[in-house]
Design a protein around this motif. Structure first.
Motif, short mmCIF file in Angstrom:
data_model
loop_
_atom_site.label_atom_id
_atom_site.label_comp_id
_atom_site.label_asym_id
_atom_site.label_seq_id
_atom_site.Cartn_x
_atom_site.Cartn_y
_atom_site.Cartn_z
N ALA A 118 17.76 90.49 -13.15
CA ALA A 118 17.18 89.16 -13.22
C ALA A 118 16.62 88.69 -11.89
CB ALA A 118 18.21 88.17 -13.74
N SER A 119 17.03 89.27 -10.79
CA SER A 119 16.55 88.83 -9.49
C SER A 119 15.15 89.36 -9.18
CB SER A 119 17.52 89.25 -8.39
OG SER A 119 17.62 90.66 -8.37
N THR A 120 14.65 90.32 -9.94
CA THR A 120 13.33 90.84 -9.68
C THR A 120 12.28 89.99 -10.38
OG1 THR A 120 13.42 92.35 -11.55
CG2 THR A 120 14.19 93.20 -9.44
N PRO A 121 11.08 89.87 -9.79
CA PRO A 121 10.05 89.00 -10.34
C PRO A 121 9.66 89.32 -11.79
CG PRO A 121 9.43 89.76 -8.15
CD PRO A 121 10.68 90.50 -8.56
N GLY A 122 9.55 90.58 -12.15
CA GLY A 122 9.11 90.94 -13.49
C GLY A 122 10.23 90.98 -14.51
N ALA A 123 11.47 90.79 -14.09
CA ALA A 123 12.60 90.94 -15.00
C ALA A 123 12.54 89.94 -16.14
CB ALA A 123 13.92 90.80 -14.24
N SER A 124 12.27 88.69 -15.84
CA SER A 124 12.24 87.70 -16.91
C SER A 124 11.09 87.95 -17.87
CB SER A 124 12.17 86.29 -16.34
OG SER A 124 10.99 86.12 -15.59
N LYS A 125 9.98 88.46 -17.39
CA LYS A 125 8.86 88.81 -18.27
C LYS A 125 9.24 89.97 -19.18
CE LYS A 125 5.04 87.25 -15.39
NZ LYS A 125 3.82 87.66 -14.69
N ARG A 126 9.90 90.97 -18.61
CA ARG A 126 10.32 92.12 -19.43
C ARG A 126 11.32 91.68 -20.49
NH1 ARG A 126 10.20 94.61 -14.38
NH2 ARG A 126 12.41 94.23 -14.08
N GLU A 127 12.28 90.87 -20.06
CA GLU A 127 13.29 90.37 -21.02
C GLU A 127 12.61 89.56 -22.12
OE1 GLU A 127 16.17 88.18 -18.81
OE2 GLU A 127 16.65 89.89 -17.54
N ALA A 128 11.66 88.74 -21.74
CA ALA A 128 10.95 87.92 -22.72
C ALA A 128 10.18 88.79 -23.71
CB ALA A 128 10.00 86.94 -22.03
N ARG A 129 9.55 89.87 -23.21
CA ARG A 129 8.82 90.78 -24.11
C ARG A 129 9.76 91.46 -25.09
NH1 ARG A 129 5.98 91.89 -19.74
NH2 ARG A 129 7.07 93.82 -19.30
N VAL A 130 10.91 91.89 -24.59
CA VAL A 130 11.89 92.53 -25.47
C VAL A 130 12.38 91.53 -26.50
CG1 VAL A 130 14.17 93.61 -25.58
CG2 VAL A 130 12.57 94.27 -23.78
N GLU A 131 12.71 90.34 -26.06
CA GLU A 131 13.17 89.32 -27.00
C GLU A 131 12.08 88.94 -28.00
OE1 GLU A 131 16.27 88.35 -27.49
OE2 GLU A 131 16.81 89.74 -25.89
N GLU A 132 10.85 88.91 -27.54
CA GLU A 132 9.74 88.63 -28.45
C GLU A 132 9.62 89.73 -29.50
OE1 GLU A 132 5.00 87.48 -28.35
OE2 GLU A 132 5.87 88.50 -26.62
N ARG A 133 9.73 90.98 -29.08
CA ARG A 133 9.64 92.09 -30.04
C ARG A 133 10.81 92.05 -31.01
NH1 ARG A 133 7.11 94.89 -33.51
NH2 ARG A 133 7.72 97.06 -33.68
N ILE A 134 11.99 91.74 -30.53
CA ILE A 134 13.16 91.63 -31.41
C ILE A 134 12.92 90.51 -32.43
CG2 ILE A 134 15.60 90.94 -31.48
CD1 ILE A 134 15.91 92.48 -28.78
N ALA A 135 12.43 89.38 -31.97
CA ALA A 135 12.16 88.26 -32.88
C ALA A 135 11.07 88.62 -33.89
CB ALA A 135 11.77 87.02 -32.09
N GLN A 136 10.02 89.32 -33.43
CA GLN A 136 8.95 89.74 -34.33
C GLN A 136 9.48 90.68 -35.42
OE1 GLN A 136 6.19 91.55 -31.61
NE2 GLN A 136 5.04 89.65 -31.28
N LEU A 137 10.29 91.64 -35.02
CA LEU A 137 10.86 92.57 -36.00
C LEU A 137 11.79 91.83 -36.97
CD1 LEU A 137 11.64 95.73 -33.85
CD2 LEU A 137 10.05 95.58 -35.77
N HIS A 138 12.63 90.96 -36.44
CA HIS A 138 13.56 90.20 -37.27
C HIS A 138 12.80 89.41 -38.32
CE1 HIS A 138 16.55 87.12 -38.34
NE2 HIS A 138 17.47 88.00 -37.94
N SER A 139 11.78 88.73 -37.89
CA SER A 139 10.97 87.92 -38.81
C SER A 139 10.15 88.81 -39.74
CB SER A 139 10.04 87.02 -37.99
OG SER A 139 9.13 86.36 -38.84
N GLY A 140 9.49 89.81 -39.19
CA GLY A 140 8.62 90.68 -39.98
C GLY A 140 9.36 91.49 -41.03
N LEU A 141 10.59 91.85 -40.73
CA LEU A 141 11.39 92.62 -41.69
C LEU A 141 12.15 91.71 -42.64
CD1 LEU A 141 12.84 95.43 -39.38
CD2 LEU A 141 10.85 95.54 -40.90
N LYS A 142 12.06 90.41 -42.41
CA LYS A 142 12.72 89.42 -43.27
C LYS A 142 14.23 89.68 -43.36
CE LYS A 142 8.51 88.82 -45.94
NZ LYS A 142 7.88 88.87 -47.27
N ILE A 143 14.84 89.84 -42.19
CA ILE A 143 16.27 90.12 -42.11
C ILE A 143 17.03 88.92 -42.69
CG2 ILE A 143 18.22 90.58 -40.56
CD1 ILE A 143 16.21 92.92 -40.81
#
Length: 177
Positions: free
Chosen positions: A40-65
């Protein structure tokens, strides 16, 4: 064959999310909030985490879990997060050491990244298998389509940024790990 395809596509989809740091993304909802990360202390860490969370949310929604499938979903989402952290740490180490590494060190570090990617793919497959088994036939079709399209799009991005490969005996010396 299908299990292998799912593994490859999932690996590509998840690996792409970790390796890129320039694409802007929106943070996803609190339902899929990521745990604290040492990166989390690196500049791109929050962006990477956000992308992963976005992909997780997209899959969750898209698969209608459904709420009944959350118990199978959680380990899959956690595997994606764990893989993201592992790959981010390895890439960060590689970047920090790139100016002082010998060719042998470079190859060993590349081997670590490749092994971590293979291990991460296995974790994803192991977590995805019970989730996939719990999906309805409609959800399985959505998953099959989603992963197939993601793999296809990932391949196009990769080819656009890849240098031409040499053939024959020159192939090994023409590519850098």
């Amino acid at each position: 064959m299908k299990k292998t395809l799912v593994a490859i596509v999932a690996s590509c989809a998840v690996s792409a999310a970790f390796a890129q740091t320039s694409a802007p993304t929106a943070a996803s909802g609190a339902q899929n909030a990521a745990p604290a990360v040492s990166a989390a202390s690196t500049p791109g860490a929050s962006k990477r985490e956000a992308r992963v969370e976005e992909r997780i949310a997209q899959l969750h929604s898209g698969l209608k879990i459904t709420s009944a499938q959350e118990a199978q979903w959680a380990p899959f989402a956690d595997a994606m997060r764990e893989n993201a952290r592992a790959m981010a740490d390895l890439y960060r180490q590689r970047i920090a050491q790139r100016d002082t590494m010998s060719a042998l060190d470079d190859m060993k570090q590349y081997q670590q990244i490749t092994q971590a990617n293979a291990d991460g793919t296995k974790r994803l497959v192991d977590a995805f298998e019970p989730l996939y088994a719990s999906l309805s036939p409609e959800q399985k079709k959505l998953a099959d389509t989603s992963f197939r399209q993601e793999g296809h799009n990932h391949g196009r991005r990769e080819h656009a940024h890849r240098q031409p490969r040499a053939s024959g005996a020159d192939a090994a010396s023409a590519t850098k790990p």
